[in-house]
Design a protein around this motif. Structure first.
Motif, PDB file in Angstrom:
ATOM      1  N   VAL A 173       0.582  -1.512  -0.071  1.00 43.91           N
ATOM      2  CA  VAL A 173       0.125  -0.332  -0.110  1.00 43.91           C
ATOM      3  C   VAL A 173       1.343   1.582   0.084  1.00 43.91           C
ATOM      4  O   VAL A 173       1.119   1.744  -0.917  1.00 43.91           O
ATOM      5  N   VAL A 174       1.906   1.231   1.048  1.00 42.75           N
ATOM      6  CA  VAL A 174       2.748   2.404   0.600  1.00 42.75           C
ATOM      7  C   VAL A 174       3.447   2.535  -0.126  1.00 42.75           C
ATOM      8  O   VAL A 174       3.838   3.910  -0.860  1.00 42.75           O
ATOM      9  N   GLY A 175       3.509   1.843  -1.109  1.00 50.13           N
ATOM     10  CA  GLY A 175       4.320   1.802  -2.093  1.00 50.13           C
ATOM     11  C   GLY A 175       3.374   2.182  -3.276  1.00 50.13           C
ATOM     12  O   GLY A 175       3.671   3.511  -4.252  1.00 50.13           O
ATOM     13  N   LYS A 176       2.439   2.394  -3.577  1.00 52.13           N
ATOM     14  CA  LYS A 176       1.223   2.942  -4.245  1.00 52.13           C
ATOM     15  C   LYS A 176       1.363   4.743  -3.897  1.00 52.13           C
ATOM     16  O   LYS A 176       1.034   4.950  -4.687  1.00 52.13           O
ATOM     17  N   LEU A 177       1.399   4.621  -2.458  1.00 54.27           N
ATOM     18  CA  LEU A 177       1.510   6.110  -1.816  1.00 54.27           C
ATOM     19  C   LEU A 177       2.547   6.271  -2.376  1.00 54.27           C
ATOM     20  O   LEU A 177       1.999   8.082  -2.473  1.00 54.27           O
ATOM     21  N   ALA A 178       3.678   6.033  -2.052  1.00 54.04           N
ATOM     22  CA  ALA A 178       4.454   6.927  -2.814  1.00 54.04           C
ATOM     23  C   ALA A 178       4.475   7.102  -4.722  1.00 54.04           C
ATOM     24  O   ALA A 178       5.030   8.520  -4.599  1.00 54.04           O
ATOM     25  N   ASP A 179       3.603   6.543  -5.082  1.00 52.19           N
ATOM     26  CA  ASP A 179       3.679   7.076  -6.810  1.00 52.19           C
ATOM     27  C   ASP A 179       2.307   7.739  -6.679  1.00 52.19           C
ATOM     28  O   ASP A 179       2.380   9.099  -7.400  1.00 52.19           O
ATOM     29  N   GLU A 180       0.959   7.871  -6.139  1.00 51.83           N
ATOM     30  CA  GLU A 180      -0.160   8.384  -6.376  1.00 51.83           C
ATOM     31  C   GLU A 180      -0.472   9.000  -4.264  1.00 51.83           C
ATOM     32  O   GLU A 180      -1.093   7.673  -3.902  1.00 51.83           O
ATOM     33  N   PRO A 181      -0.461   9.922  -3.717  1.00 48.38           N
ATOM     34  CA  PRO A 181      -0.387  10.098  -2.528  1.00 48.38           C
ATOM     35  C   PRO A 181      -2.162   9.585  -1.847  1.00 48.38           C
ATOM     36  O   PRO A 181      -2.391   9.785  -1.332  1.00 48.38           O
ATOM     37  N   ASP A 182      -2.776  10.427  -3.140  1.00 44.94           N
ATOM     38  CA  ASP A 182      -4.166  11.004  -2.540  1.00 44.94           C
ATOM     39  C   ASP A 182      -5.295   9.371  -3.656  1.00 44.94           C
ATOM     40  O   ASP A 182      -6.372   9.324  -3.087  1.00 44.94           O
TER      41      ASP A 182
END
Length: 190
Positions: A47-56
């Protein structure tokens, strides 16, 4: 041992199930991985990997929640390594496995969910009061990230600052218990 893979629209579990990012955060926060912290850390990493690219991808509250979960998981795992675990009778007539926190003089049985609640009620409330509702989430995430030392080789671990902050929290709780006449006869969920 990759239990979860980011699929761009959610996280795929090792059994092929697609879990939305939102549902992944809910599963962590609700305690579904409290007995499998390593597996939960893999889910959080996806999940945090996704947030690195797309925080929203997640709401501000969900971003705080995922980082809170990681900090608590790292602290619990560290305390398990350092002090071990203990079987504690629960209110249902069964036995729970608790992690032991010790400051060298006193010990507590600790659990992930109550520790997450303590951070939410203490640290996060202070952040809202200090920086306001508009900025608290971003500042809180920064604090939680600062509580961690993350490397590709070892994954997430507590930083010295994170360890110190969580030990202060537990030592304050021990002092409060001692000031109220000592520890109760039954182990206390913290």
């Amino acid at each position: 041992m990759a239990y979860f893979t980011d699929a761009g629209n959610g996280v795929i579990a090792d059994d092929g199930t697609l879990i939305s990012y939102s549902d992944a955060v809910k599963a962590l926060e609700c305690g579904h991985y409290d007995k499998e912290l390593l597996k939960g850390l893999y889910l959080a990493a996806a999940v945090v990997g996704k947030l690195a690219d797309e925080p929203d991808t997640l709401t501000p509250e969900q971003r705080v929640s995922i980082w809170r979960w990681v900090v608590v998981a790292c602290f619990i795992r560290e305390q398990q390594e350092k002090n071990g675990t203990i079987e504690v009778p629960n209110g249902s007539g069964g036995i729970d496995l608790a992690t032991i926190y010790s400051n060298g003089k006193s010990s507590l049985s600790i659990y992930p969910a109550p520790l997450r609640l303590a951070l939410s009620e203490n640290l996060e409330r202070i952040m809202v009061e200090t920086v306001g509702k508009a900025l608290w989430a971003d500042f809180t995430v920064r604090v939680y990230i600062d509580f961690l030392d993350i490397s590709l080789e070892h994954g997430p671990r507590l930083s010295d600052k994170g360890r110190e902050g969580l030990c202060i929290l537990h030592d304050d709780y021990i002092r409060a218990l001692e000031a109220d006449g000592g520890f109760p006869a039954m182990p206390t969920m913290h």
